[in-house]
Design a protein around this motif. Sequence first.
Motif, short mmCIF file in Angstrom:
data_model
loop_
_atom_site.label_atom_id
_atom_site.label_comp_id
_atom_site.label_asym_id
_atom_site.label_seq_id
_atom_site.Cartn_x
_atom_site.Cartn_y
_atom_site.Cartn_z
N ILE A 168 44.59 -4.62 -7.87
CA ILE A 168 43.70 -5.35 -8.77
C ILE A 168 42.89 -4.38 -9.62
CG2 ILE A 168 41.65 -6.84 -8.84
CD1 ILE A 168 42.76 -8.25 -6.34
N ILE A 169 42.33 -3.36 -8.98
CA ILE A 169 41.53 -2.36 -9.70
C ILE A 169 42.40 -1.64 -10.73
CG2 ILE A 169 40.30 -0.17 -9.44
CD1 ILE A 169 39.41 -1.18 -6.65
N ASP A 170 43.61 -1.23 -10.31
CA ASP A 170 44.47 -0.47 -11.20
C ASP A 170 44.96 -1.29 -12.39
OD1 ASP A 170 44.10 1.61 -9.47
OD2 ASP A 170 46.14 1.60 -8.65
N ALA A 171 45.01 -2.62 -12.23
CA ALA A 171 45.42 -3.48 -13.33
C ALA A 171 44.31 -3.64 -14.37
CB ALA A 171 45.82 -4.85 -12.81
N GLY A 172 43.08 -3.24 -14.03
CA GLY A 172 41.97 -3.37 -14.96
C GLY A 172 41.15 -4.62 -14.77
N LEU A 173 41.46 -5.41 -13.74
CA LEU A 173 40.68 -6.61 -13.44
C LEU A 173 39.38 -6.21 -12.74
CD1 LEU A 173 43.68 -8.73 -12.21
CD2 LEU A 173 42.21 -9.36 -14.12
N PRO A 174 38.39 -7.10 -12.72
CA PRO A 174 37.13 -6.76 -12.05
C PRO A 174 37.36 -6.43 -10.58
CG PRO A 174 36.90 -8.81 -13.30
CD PRO A 174 38.36 -8.46 -13.29
N ARG A 175 36.58 -5.51 -10.07
CA ARG A 175 36.71 -5.14 -8.66
C ARG A 175 36.23 -6.30 -7.80
NH1 ARG A 175 35.83 0.60 -6.15
NH2 ARG A 175 35.82 0.12 -3.92
N PRO A 176 37.07 -6.79 -6.87
CA PRO A 176 36.66 -7.90 -6.03
C PRO A 176 35.78 -7.45 -4.86
CG PRO A 176 38.89 -7.25 -5.46
CD PRO A 176 38.47 -6.36 -6.61
N THR A 177 35.02 -8.38 -4.34
CA THR A 177 34.18 -8.13 -3.16
C THR A 177 34.97 -8.47 -1.90
OG1 THR A 177 32.18 -8.65 -4.39
CG2 THR A 177 32.04 -8.75 -1.99
N PRO A 178 35.03 -7.59 -0.91
CA PRO A 178 35.75 -7.91 0.33
C PRO A 178 34.93 -8.81 1.25
CG PRO A 178 35.66 -5.53 -0.08
CD PRO A 178 34.65 -6.17 -0.97
N GLN A 179 35.65 -9.59 2.04
CA GLN A 179 35.09 -10.35 3.16
C GLN A 179 33.87 -11.19 2.74
OE1 GLN A 179 36.73 -10.55 6.09
NE2 GLN A 179 38.25 -9.34 5.01
N ILE A 180 34.10 -12.13 1.85
CA ILE A 180 33.04 -13.02 1.40
C ILE A 180 32.90 -14.17 2.39
CG2 ILE A 180 32.28 -14.60 -0.43
CD1 ILE A 180 33.76 -12.85 -2.42
N ARG A 267 38.68 -5.52 -25.61
CA ARG A 267 39.22 -4.24 -25.15
C ARG A 267 39.71 -4.34 -23.71
NH1 ARG A 267 35.91 1.54 -25.48
NH2 ARG A 267 37.61 2.87 -24.70
N ASP A 268 38.94 -5.03 -22.87
CA ASP A 268 39.36 -5.21 -21.47
C ASP A 268 40.67 -5.99 -21.40
OD1 ASP A 268 37.23 -3.83 -20.42
OD2 ASP A 268 36.00 -5.62 -20.13
N MET A 269 40.77 -7.05 -22.20
CA MET A 269 41.99 -7.86 -22.17
C MET A 269 43.20 -7.07 -22.66
SD MET A 269 41.85 -10.81 -20.78
CE MET A 269 43.41 -11.41 -21.41
N ASP A 270 43.00 -6.23 -23.67
CA ASP A 270 44.11 -5.39 -24.15
C ASP A 270 44.58 -4.45 -23.05
OD1 ASP A 270 44.01 -6.58 -26.63
OD2 ASP A 270 42.86 -4.96 -27.58
N ARG A 271 43.63 -3.86 -22.33
CA ARG A 271 44.00 -2.93 -21.26
C ARG A 271 44.74 -3.66 -20.14
NH1 ARG A 271 39.41 -1.33 -20.27
NH2 ARG A 271 38.90 -2.35 -18.31
N ILE A 272 44.25 -4.84 -19.76
CA ILE A 272 44.91 -5.61 -18.71
C ILE A 272 46.32 -6.02 -19.15
CG2 ILE A 272 44.84 -7.79 -17.42
CD1 ILE A 272 41.73 -7.55 -17.59
N ALA A 273 46.45 -6.48 -20.40
CA ALA A 273 47.76 -6.89 -20.91
C ALA A 273 48.74 -5.73 -20.89
CB ALA A 273 47.63 -7.46 -22.32
N THR A 274 48.28 -4.55 -21.27
CA THR A 274 49.13 -3.36 -21.25
C THR A 274 49.58 -3.03 -19.83
OG1 THR A 274 48.06 -2.44 -23.21
CG2 THR A 274 49.23 -0.90 -21.79
#
Length: 293
Positions: A168-180, A267-274
């Motif tokens: 998820i992080i490497d794709a450029g999406l927001p970093r998720p919170t573990p164990q919610i 810019r974030d969306m372009d990076r994620i799409a790439t």
Amino acid sequence: MTTPTSPATSPSPEAAASLVERAAALAGPGRSENVVIGRTAAWIWGLDVLPSGARPETCDVDLFVPGPAPPAGDLRPARVPAEHITERSGVRVTTLDRTALDCARWLPRLEAVAALDQFLRRGVRLDALKAMARTLPDYRDSKRLRAALRAADPRAESPGESWTRTLIIDAGLPRPTPQIPVMGPLGEPFYIDLGYEPYLVGIEYDGERHHAGRRARSRDEARRRWLKKEMEWDVIPVTKDLLTRPAPYLEALLTALLHRGWNPTGRDMDRIATNLTRLHRRRPNPTRRRPHH
């Protein structure tokens, strides 16, 4: 929902002991200069970061032998200072912190982060690892090491969760919170593996060991139906296919976040799409070794 880290197939005590015995033969009494490092050192410290499908009785011992610097590309360190060496189970072995640093520095990306998560749960501190890295020439300028340290999180409870978070992080999406924690119907909390509480979007890795079989699947489905209907959480399950075909899962997560109100920049969306396009073009290599499930 995840379970504590464990190998895909638990080795027999004899098999587990064999790796330690072979390590002792190479770096025990009478072998005062040799030091066990890397995956083998992690095993001796009680962490399982062996290669995918590997059995301890057939694994090579990762060993540092003093001498000329290893050739370029060799995964052995150029040196191991005396303060980074201790003894455990009759074996000269790198300290817990140095072993964590070596695994983070040299293992493949997903395995490095999953191993580092295990070490952090054992009490290793990121600031201590960063300080140690600054004293080692091959480590202080390593982009690979810095990326692994940034991605690590001690709250991860399984390798699958670590791999999912890293992708998820490497794709450029927001970093998720573990164990919610989310309050369940009986007053006991459910824990969502990874999620975004402001958007009520979660993602969970269903490993084969603990989520296979009709009963386990039925329990998972009922739990997620309740979370969706009563608590309005959209929880996306992922399986081991994430490791070879991550794009569809990441696209589903992106869609859910956008639907729930996440508003990224252009810019974030372009990076994620790439990144997603690159993942779609990547052809899985069935011979490539993968982490345990």
